[in-house]
Write an enzyme that holds these catalytic residues in place. Structure first.
Site, PDB file in Angstrom:
ATOM      1  N   LYS A  13       0.833  -1.214   0.000  1.00  0.00           N
ATOM      2  CA  LYS A  13       0.000   0.000   0.000  1.00  0.00           C
ATOM      3  C   LYS A  13       0.862   1.256   0.000  1.00  0.00           C
ATOM      4  O   LYS A  13       0.647   2.181  -0.773  1.00  0.00           O
ATOM      5  CB  LYS A  13      -0.916   0.036   1.242  1.00  0.00           C
ATOM      6  N   ARG A  88      -8.986   1.162   9.055  1.00  0.00           N
ATOM      7  CA  ARG A  88      -8.584  -0.220   9.314  1.00  0.00           C
ATOM      8  C   ARG A  88      -9.663  -1.005  10.044  1.00  0.00           C
ATOM      9  O   ARG A  88      -9.482  -2.186  10.306  1.00  0.00           O
ATOM     10  CB  ARG A  88      -7.319  -0.212  10.168  1.00  0.00           C
ATOM     11  N   ARG A 127      11.444  -6.181   4.496  1.00  0.00           N
ATOM     12  CA  ARG A 127      11.215  -4.725   4.435  1.00  0.00           C
ATOM     13  C   ARG A 127      12.246  -4.016   5.311  1.00  0.00           C
ATOM     14  O   ARG A 127      12.554  -4.440   6.419  1.00  0.00           O
ATOM     15  CB  ARG A 127       9.801  -4.397   4.929  1.00  0.00           C
ATOM     16  N   ARG A 160      11.659  -2.923  11.057  1.00  0.00           N
ATOM     17  CA  ARG A 160      10.701  -2.440  12.064  1.00  0.00           C
ATOM     18  C   ARG A 160      10.424  -3.540  13.084  1.00  0.00           C
ATOM     19  O   ARG A 160      10.309  -4.713  12.724  1.00  0.00           O
ATOM     20  CB  ARG A 160       9.383  -2.056  11.378  1.00  0.00           C
ATOM     21  N   ARG A 171      -0.328  -9.666  13.275  1.00  0.00           N
ATOM     22  CA  ARG A 171      -0.864  -8.551  12.474  1.00  0.00           C
ATOM     23  C   ARG A 171      -1.745  -9.081  11.347  1.00  0.00           C
ATOM     24  O   ARG A 171      -2.746  -8.464  10.998  1.00  0.00           O
ATOM     25  CB  ARG A 171       0.294  -7.711  11.902  1.00  0.00           C
TER      26      ARG A 171
HETATM   27  P1  ADP Z   1       2.298  -1.818   3.224  1.00  0.00           P
HETATM   28  O1  ADP Z   1       2.337  -0.315   3.139  1.00  0.00           O
HETATM   29  O2  ADP Z   1       1.076  -2.408   2.565  1.00  0.00           O
HETATM   30  O3  ADP Z   1       2.487  -2.332   4.624  1.00  0.00           O
HETATM   31  P2  ADP Z   1       4.862  -1.693   1.806  1.00  0.00           P
HETATM   32  O4  ADP Z   1       4.537  -0.789   0.661  1.00  0.00           O
HETATM   33  O5  ADP Z   1       5.689  -1.144   2.912  1.00  0.00           O
HETATM   34  O6  ADP Z   1       3.520  -2.395   2.376  1.00  0.00           O
HETATM   35  O7  ADP Z   1       5.561  -3.000   1.188  1.00  0.00           O
HETATM   36  C1  ADP Z   1       5.998  -4.071   2.037  1.00  0.00           C
HETATM   37  C2  ADP Z   1       7.360  -4.577   1.551  1.00  0.00           C
HETATM   38  O8  ADP Z   1       7.200  -5.243   0.295  1.00  0.00           O
HETATM   39  C3  ADP Z   1       8.393  -3.478   1.327  1.00  0.00           C
HETATM   40  O9  ADP Z   1       9.652  -3.976   1.704  1.00  0.00           O
HETATM   41  C4  ADP Z   1       8.316  -3.191  -0.165  1.00  0.00           C
HETATM   42  O10 ADP Z   1       9.560  -2.720  -0.674  1.00  0.00           O
HETATM   43  C5  ADP Z   1       7.947  -4.569  -0.730  1.00  0.00           C
HETATM   44  N1  ADP Z   1       7.049  -4.499  -1.903  1.00  0.00           N
HETATM   45  C6  ADP Z   1       6.055  -3.608  -2.135  1.00  0.00           C
HETATM   46  N2  ADP Z   1       5.419  -3.874  -3.299  1.00  0.00           N
HETATM   47  C7  ADP Z   1       6.019  -4.983  -3.808  1.00  0.00           C
HETATM   48  C8  ADP Z   1       5.844  -5.776  -5.009  1.00  0.00           C
HETATM   49  N3  ADP Z   1       4.881  -5.475  -5.901  1.00  0.00           N
HETATM   50  N4  ADP Z   1       6.662  -6.838  -5.184  1.00  0.00           N
HETATM   51  C9  ADP Z   1       7.624  -7.149  -4.281  1.00  0.00           C
HETATM   52  N5  ADP Z   1       7.845  -6.451  -3.145  1.00  0.00           N
HETATM   53  C10 ADP Z   1       7.070  -5.386  -2.912  1.00  0.00           C
HETATM   54  P1  AMP Z   2       1.377   0.444   9.157  1.00  0.00           P
HETATM   55  O1  AMP Z   2       2.535   1.377   9.067  1.00  0.00           O
HETATM   56  O2  AMP Z   2       0.194   0.893   8.323  1.00  0.00           O
HETATM   57  O3  AMP Z   2       1.758  -0.998   8.875  1.00  0.00           O
HETATM   58  O4  AMP Z   2       0.880   0.497  10.667  1.00  0.00           O
HETATM   59  C1  AMP Z   2       1.686   0.080  11.740  1.00  0.00           C
HETATM   60  C2  AMP Z   2       0.861  -0.049  13.014  1.00  0.00           C
HETATM   61  O5  AMP Z   2       0.303   1.227  13.368  1.00  0.00           O
HETATM   62  C3  AMP Z   2      -0.339  -0.997  12.936  1.00  0.00           C
HETATM   63  O6  AMP Z   2       0.005  -2.353  13.156  1.00  0.00           O
HETATM   64  C4  AMP Z   2      -1.227  -0.429  14.056  1.00  0.00           C
HETATM   65  O7  AMP Z   2      -0.748  -0.812  15.330  1.00  0.00           O
HETATM   66  C5  AMP Z   2      -1.006   1.071  13.919  1.00  0.00           C
HETATM   67  N1  AMP Z   2      -1.982   1.700  13.002  1.00  0.00           N
HETATM   68  C6  AMP Z   2      -1.703   2.331  11.820  1.00  0.00           C
HETATM   69  N2  AMP Z   2      -2.824   2.785  11.258  1.00  0.00           N
HETATM   70  C7  AMP Z   2      -3.845   2.437  12.086  1.00  0.00           C
HETATM   71  C8  AMP Z   2      -5.264   2.596  12.047  1.00  0.00           C
HETATM   72  N3  AMP Z   2      -5.880   3.215  11.033  1.00  0.00           N
HETATM   73  N4  AMP Z   2      -5.998   2.098  13.085  1.00  0.00           N
HETATM   74  C9  AMP Z   2      -5.401   1.481  14.106  1.00  0.00           C
HETATM   75  N5  AMP Z   2      -4.091   1.268  14.205  1.00  0.00           N
HETATM   76  C10 AMP Z   2      -3.305   1.739  13.211  1.00  0.00           C
END
Ligand code: ADP
Ligand code: AMP
Length: 214
Positions: A13, A88, A127, A160, A171
């Site tokens: 995302k 969420r 990541r 992280r 999660r």
């Molecule tokens: P989210 O915001 O949904 O938690 P991220 O955008 O941070 O996910 O992506 C999670 C991990 O996967 C990151 O390390 C990112 O670089 C990698 N990633 C994102 N999109 C892709 C893809 N299409 N193919 C492979 N790896 C990806």
């Molecule tokens: P993210 O960076 O989106 O993966 O979020 C990391 C963490 O932040 C999640 O696992 C939750 O603990 C918290 N968080 C982020 N966005 C929300 C939301 N909209 N509602 C509740 N918790 C959130």
């Protein structure tokens, strides 16, 4: 253009939201980034949020909703935004719908980035996040030029705490129980669009631009 990104943690995302920012010139609003900035700055909100985040749980709705509604009222949001990580839960989605309706507005698209659970653990264990600018990389799928150093700002990259495998499983179950129902919520609103998030990043983005338009 008002967009919500849906999908499991690690689905991509944030990666796609950043590409949307570049192409369409609207801001990305990531509640996860907002909480991490608050933790870094030692705020009260950060202290409260951290206890939930460290366990892979969701931060309570009442700590999230007002924060987002307030953020959306700022000037840079008047031409739209891409929400990443919010809503969420169904109550968060309902609060967002109501806050927008009060202004005579509504969302345009909810884009669901579909990635099966078995791919998620790899995505999250690989990541790496920049401690300085929040930039996101992947050790295999999107590596930095110099290992451990952010391409954009030279900051240090970390895994992280909540991306460690023991937290990722939790999660994912939180996602299925509390966030996945949003897919049906936005389907019923008629704005749901699904993309195959297992494709490479550029191909996922091409599918998203086909939805949003050039
Ligand atoms: P989210 O915001 O949904 O938690 P991220 O955008 O941070 O996910 O992506 C999670 C991990 O996967 C990151 O390390 C990112 O670089 C990698 N990633 C994102 N999109 C892709 C893809 N299409 N193919 C492979 N790896 C990806
Ligand atoms: P993210 O960076 O989106 O993966 O979020 C990391 C963490 O932040 C999640 O696992 C939750 O603990 C918290 N968080 C982020 N966005 C929300 C939301 N909209 N509602 C509740 N918790 C959130």
């Amino acid at each position: 253009m008002k967009i919500v990104m849906l999908g499991a943690p690690g689905a991509g995302k944030g990666t796609q939201a950043k590409m949307i920012v570049e192409k369409y010139g609207i801001p990305q609003i990531s509640t996860g980034d907002i909480f991490r900035a608050n933790i870094k700055n030692g705020t009260e909100l950060g202290k409260k949020a951290k206890t939930y985040m460290d366990q892979g749980a969701l931060v309570p709705d009442e700590l999230v909703v007002d924060l987002v509604v307030d953020r959306l009222s700022q000037d840079d949001c008047k031409n739209g935004y891409v929400l990443d990580g919010f809503p969420r839960t169904i109550p968060q989605a309902e609060a967002l719908t109501a806050a927008l309706a009060a202004q005579g507005e509504k969302l345009d698209y909810a884009i669901d980035v579909e990635v099966p659970d078995e791919n998620i653990v790899n995505r999250m264990s690989g990541r790496r996040a920049c401690v300085n600018c929040g930039g996101t990389y992947h050790i295999v799928f999107n590596p930095t030029k110099v290992e451990g150093i952010c391409d954009a700002c030279g900051g240090k990259l970390i895994l992280r705490d909540d991306d460690k495998p023991e937290t990722v499983q939790h999660r994912l179950s939180v996602y299925h129980a509390q966030t996945q129902p949003l897919i049906d919520y936005y389907k019923a609103e008629g704005i749901l669009k699904a993309v195959d998030g297992t494709k490479n990043m550029a191909d996922v983005f091409a599918d998203i631009t086909a939805i949003l338009g050039e």
